[in-house]
Design a protein around this motif. Structure first.
Motif, short mmCIF file in Angstrom:
data_model
loop_
_atom_site.label_atom_id
_atom_site.label_comp_id
_atom_site.label_asym_id
_atom_site.label_seq_id
_atom_site.Cartn_x
_atom_site.Cartn_y
_atom_site.Cartn_z
N ILE B 447 30.25 72.86 60.34
CA ILE B 447 30.80 74.01 59.62
C ILE B 447 32.31 73.87 59.70
N ALA B 448 32.95 73.71 58.55
CA ALA B 448 34.36 73.29 58.52
C ALA B 448 35.21 74.22 57.68
N GLY B 449 36.50 74.04 57.80
CA GLY B 449 37.44 74.67 56.89
C GLY B 449 38.07 73.56 56.06
N GLU B 450 38.62 73.92 54.90
CA GLU B 450 39.14 72.85 54.04
C GLU B 450 40.40 72.24 54.62
N ALA B 451 41.08 72.95 55.51
CA ALA B 451 42.29 72.37 56.12
C ALA B 451 41.90 71.47 57.30
N SER B 452 41.06 71.99 58.21
CA SER B 452 40.65 71.20 59.38
C SER B 452 40.01 69.87 58.99
N ILE B 453 39.14 69.93 57.98
CA ILE B 453 38.35 68.73 57.67
C ILE B 453 39.26 67.57 57.28
N LEU B 454 40.42 67.89 56.72
CA LEU B 454 41.32 66.82 56.28
C LEU B 454 41.99 66.12 57.47
N MET B 455 41.90 66.72 58.65
CA MET B 455 42.58 66.11 59.80
C MET B 455 41.89 64.86 60.32
N CYS B 456 40.58 64.75 60.12
CA CYS B 456 39.89 63.52 60.52
C CYS B 456 38.99 63.04 59.38
N ILE B 474 31.93 73.13 54.09
CA ILE B 474 33.32 73.61 54.12
C ILE B 474 33.40 75.04 53.58
N LEU B 475 33.88 75.95 54.40
CA LEU B 475 34.19 77.30 53.91
C LEU B 475 35.60 77.20 53.33
N ASN B 476 35.66 76.99 52.03
CA ASN B 476 36.94 76.66 51.41
C ASN B 476 37.60 77.93 50.89
N ASN B 477 38.62 78.41 51.61
CA ASN B 477 39.37 79.57 51.13
C ASN B 477 40.80 79.18 50.74
N GLU B 478 41.04 77.89 50.67
CA GLU B 478 42.34 77.35 50.24
C GLU B 478 43.51 77.79 51.12
N TYR B 479 43.19 78.26 52.31
CA TYR B 479 44.24 78.61 53.27
C TYR B 479 43.86 78.07 54.63
N MET B 480 44.86 77.77 55.46
CA MET B 480 44.59 77.66 56.88
C MET B 480 44.33 79.09 57.30
N GLY B 481 43.06 79.47 57.27
CA GLY B 481 42.70 80.88 57.28
C GLY B 481 43.20 81.65 58.49
N MET B 482 43.09 81.05 59.67
CA MET B 482 43.49 81.80 60.86
C MET B 482 45.01 81.94 60.89
N VAL B 483 45.71 80.92 60.44
CA VAL B 483 47.18 81.00 60.36
C VAL B 483 47.55 82.10 59.36
N ARG B 484 46.89 82.08 58.20
CA ARG B 484 47.16 83.09 57.18
C ARG B 484 46.90 84.49 57.73
N GLN B 485 45.78 84.63 58.48
CA GLN B 485 45.43 85.94 59.04
C GLN B 485 46.52 86.43 60.01
N SER B 498 51.01 78.00 54.91
CA SER B 498 49.60 78.08 55.28
C SER B 498 48.67 77.96 54.08
N TYR B 499 49.23 77.82 52.86
CA TYR B 499 48.39 77.62 51.69
C TYR B 499 48.02 76.14 51.60
N SER B 500 46.74 75.85 51.42
CA SER B 500 46.28 74.45 51.33
C SER B 500 46.56 73.95 49.92
N GLU B 501 47.80 73.55 49.72
CA GLU B 501 48.22 73.07 48.41
C GLU B 501 47.66 71.66 48.17
N ALA B 502 47.50 71.30 46.92
CA ALA B 502 47.11 69.92 46.56
C ALA B 502 45.85 69.46 47.29
N LEU B 503 44.87 70.33 47.34
CA LEU B 503 43.60 69.94 47.96
C LEU B 503 42.90 68.88 47.12
N PRO B 504 42.16 68.00 47.77
CA PRO B 504 41.36 67.07 46.97
C PRO B 504 40.17 67.81 46.36
N ASP B 505 39.60 67.22 45.33
CA ASP B 505 38.34 67.70 44.80
C ASP B 505 37.26 67.17 45.76
#
Lengths: 186, 586
Positions: B447-456, B474-485, B498-505
């Motif tokens: 269970i991942a976030g769209e930001a974390s998953i890109l780290m590895c 991936i729970l993709n909310n296009e933000y580093m959610g906890m940072v945004r919170q 904290s916005y996940s800009e330029a995310l891959p498809d």
């Protein structure tokens, strides 16, 4: 040697039950395997966890078993010092940690070399005080002495303070070595 | 059998003798002799990761899900430094790892040689113990000792740094025997007088609670069985840390849910109001205690831990018991049974009635939506659709991790692999690969976030190469959610970086790696999409497009006490709840 220093600063996030603990000075004896890096592990523990080191001495004490004894004088609240002992015990090459201050009856000694410069009256004054403190002269020139003094840290502090106005140049101290009184070992 | 061999052969022989079948690693100049020795045998299966951090996390996932020691092999210099995050993670979460690092030859040590790093110096603070092997004569002893230290007592990572000349040298290999380590002998049995005292305190308690942690999991499956027995015998409520989930079943009737910063209202309030806290294998971490001087102010505390330095570290306790959780629980259950302790039934009933009132607040509740997928809903559906299967869950770090902990229920230990102490983004994917390799037939979901998953993210290749059908949800909310919170709560909604800009498809990304990609943004199609993921024999990236602004609640604001939680239905401006001192905390 529970130094009477101001109470530890209490933050609402740090200590429980609102109890204010006093800062104490304790001497810990740590028996370790004399292997590469063991001193770095001990010193790294103190820096990494933000503990104080007032003095630290280390030397091999049992060549056949390759054991070294580290004597550390540290300050902190009683809770912090208990933590320090337990954290030291976690280090794999540590055999035993003893809080000598908690045991009560211990002897602590330190050796210091003290260089004093002066002429005429101040030389006689320095020698007179040295005799009172049972400090030995281990080097002398026409304008300086080096004294060797062994004793409890407080005695060395006192002697150094007395030498300061006479012409203290510099001091080199070994740090504290300590051992418990009576027939029982660590 | 003692035998002459090279250092490199000794490494492989020791791994085999220690029962290692899976080794995560990445080759390099300083470990080539060991890779050559691996080439000549079949017992140790080498898993080529794509970054050494991935090797460490994969070994963690393997270890945590199987109860065995995880093992990795990396080269000198950058190989070792890349592994450091994973080693630190394992140290914080007490995961047994043995990490073998190559080193420049002994005569070059200290000369700033190519790919030289002071590996023992660098890893001294992030390992339980480490070794630089200077002589071939020490190698086999050190290798066996490393496994002993990694798995005994409070488990942790051990590094063995082997210079290249030692790998080439020839010496006598000695197999492992029951070594009596001269200094390291952890205390397993608890003091029986103290356990008796604990049982007596428990019998008298009017508002008791069990607070359990990762130590119960580490003590092996027997500890979890005994814990369940003790809870059933006493009838006490039980909560657990993030690391301890699964030791007591999430469907159990005495279960209050996780406690702590994002724990349940009932668990935190019960902790605050209890008169007896029985802490088993947990360490009073700051995510758990909240404000320390207001932590469970009216309670007596019993603390069972194998690590004496965990006791009285953050919270002073009344009765410390040093010992392995399984051993101490066994004695507790036996003593409780033997003395037929009469509990204060009336008091316990009143206590449960109080707890039920807190429960009725439904603190994990959230506003449902027909148009957007709520992240909590996604985890809930994932749980419902996978609970009957042989499922293992890993996570990355952030909001998704907390939602997983809140809404996924774990019935068994070793099913939940997450980075608790260090909070390492990037943990989940490699940990899932390690878990899958330990349990080839299981359903393993990160269970991942769209930001974390890109780290590895590079470990997708590893998953594909070694046929690990891991599912990355991936729970993709296009933000580093906890940072945004936290920026919303503490920094006036200024979402600095904290916005996940330029995310891959993510669907195309999956396909690029030869995996399956699924995207879902419609709550009405979620179940079908999840089933498609589960039923796929391939590794899958599931891009679950969720509500962008959802906050993870309930929450104990930093610097506040357990009974000062913010609930999801609170109208107050959360930012105004946290004072300046709280803002200083993390």
């Amino acid at each position: 040697m529970n130094a009477q220093t101001p109470p530890a600063k209490l933050s609402p996030y740090s200590s429980s039950n609102g109890q204010v603990s006093r800062i104490e000075t304790h001497t810990l004896s740590v028996l370790v395997d004399n292997e590469p890096g063991v001193l770095a592990r001990v010193v790294g523990l103190f820096s990494g966890r933000g503990y104080n080191i007032e003095s630290l001495t280390v030397a091999e004490v049992a060549h056949a078993q390759q054991l070294s004894r580290i004597t550390i004088v540290t300050t902190g609240t009683p809770e912090t010092i208990e933590q320090i002992s337990h954290q030291l015990e976690r280090i794999v090459p540590v055999h035993r940690v003893t809080d000598l201050t908690l045991l009560g009856a211990t002897v602590e000694r330190e050796l210091a070399m003290i260089k004093v410069r002066g002429k005429a009256e101040s030389r006689t004054e320095a020698l007179r005080l040295a005799e009172a403190f049972r400090a030995r002269v281990i080097d002398a020139t026409t304008e300086s002495f080096i004294f060797e003094l062994t004793g409890a840290p407080k005695k060395i502090d006192d002697f150094v303070e007395l030498m300061r106005p006479i012409g203290l140049v510099e001091v080199s101290r070994t740090g504290v070595a300590a051992i418990t009184r009576g027939p029982v070992g660590m | 059998m003692s035998k002459m061999m090279t250092g490199a052969e000794m490494v492989v022989q020791a791994l085999q003798d220690q029962g290692v079948t899976t080794l995560f690693g990445y080759p390099g100049g300083a470990v080539l002799p060991i890779y050559d020795a691996l080439f000549h045998q079949k017992k140790v299966h080498h898993i080529l990761v794509r970054h050494e951090q991935g090797a460490a996390h994969a070994a963690e996932g393997y270890a945590r899900s199987s109860g065995k020691v995880g093992c990795l092999l990396v080269t000198s210099g950058p190989g070792a430094t890349n592994a450091i995050t994973g080693l630190t993670d394992a140290l914080m979460d007490s995961i047994p790892l043995v990490c073998i690092t190559g080193q420049v030859p002994t005569h070059l040590i200290g000369s700033d040689a190519f790919q030289e790093a002071d590996t023992v110096g660098l890893t001294r603070h992030c390992t339980k113990h480490n070794y630089l092997v200077r002589k071939i004569e020490d190698l086999s002893r050190i290798l066996h000792e490393a496994f002993y230290i990694a798995r005994s007592g409070r488990p942790g990572p051990v590094v063995v740094d082997i210079p290249k000349d030692v790998q080439f040298a020839t010496g006598l290999y000695t197999p492992p025997k029951n070594v009596h380590h001269k200094t390291y002998q952890p205390q397993l049995k608890g003091e029986i007088a103290k356990i008796k005292q604990a049982v007596a305190m428990m019998a008298k308690a009017k508002k008791p609670i069990f607070y359990t942690g990762g130590g119960v999991i580490n003590a092996g499956p027997a500890a979890s069985t005994l814990l369940r027995e003790l809870v059933a015998l006493t009838g006490f409520p039980i909560t657990s840390t993030l690391m301890g989930l699964g030791a007591y079943p999430g469907s159990g009737k005495n279960w209050l849910g996780m406690l702590g910063m994002h724990g349940s209202y009932e668990a935190n309030n019960a902790m605050h109001d209890c008169d007896l806290m029985v802490c088993i294998g947990a360490r009073f971490d700051d995510r758990i205690t909240g404000r320390l001087d207001a932590f469970a102010p009216h309670s007596q505390k019993i603390h069972i831990d194998i690590d004496a330095s965990s006791i009285n570290k953050n919270v002073a306790v009344d009765l410390p018991i040093v010992g392995d959780c399984a051993h101490v629980l066994e004695d507790m259950v036996r003593l409780w049974r033997a003395e037929a302790h009469p509990v204060d039934k009336k008091a316990l009933q009143a206590w449960w009635a109080q707890i039920d009132q807190w429960r009725a607040r439904k603190s994990f509740g959230y506003k449902k939506s027909d148009t957007t997928i709520k992240p909590q809903y996604a985890v809930e559906r994932l749980y419902e659709l996978t609970k009957k299967r042989n499922t293992y869950i890993t996570t990355e770090v952030g909001q998704h991790q907390m939602w997983a902990a809140q809404h996924y229920r774990f019935e068994e230990p070793n099913r939940w692999m997450t980075s608790g102490g260090l909070g390492t983004m990037g943990y989940g994917l490699p940990a899932a690969i390690g878990t899958q390799l330990a349990h080839p037939d299981a359903l393993v979901i990160d269970i991942a976030g769209e930001a974390s998953i890109l780290m590895c993210i590079q470990e997708l290749s590893t998953a594909v190469q070694f046929h690990c059908p891991v599912k990355i949800f991936i729970l993709n909310n296009e933000y580093m959610g906890m940072v945004r919170q936290w920026q919303e709560l503490l920094h006036g909604g200024r979402y600095s970086s904290s916005y996940s800009e330029a995310l891959p498809d993510f669907v195309k990304l999956a396909e690029a790696y030869g995996m399956k990609g699924i995207r879902c943004s419609d709550p009405s199609q979620l179940d079908e999409a999840i089933l498609e993921m589960i039923d796929s024999p391939q590794a899958v990236i599931f891009d679950c497009v969720v509500d962008k602004a959802e906050n993870c609640l309930p929450m104990i604001p930093s610097g506040k006490a357990h009974n000062e939680m913010i609930l999801p239905d609170a109208d107050e401006d959360i930012g105004s709840v946290i004072d300046d001192k709280g803002k200083m905390l993390v």
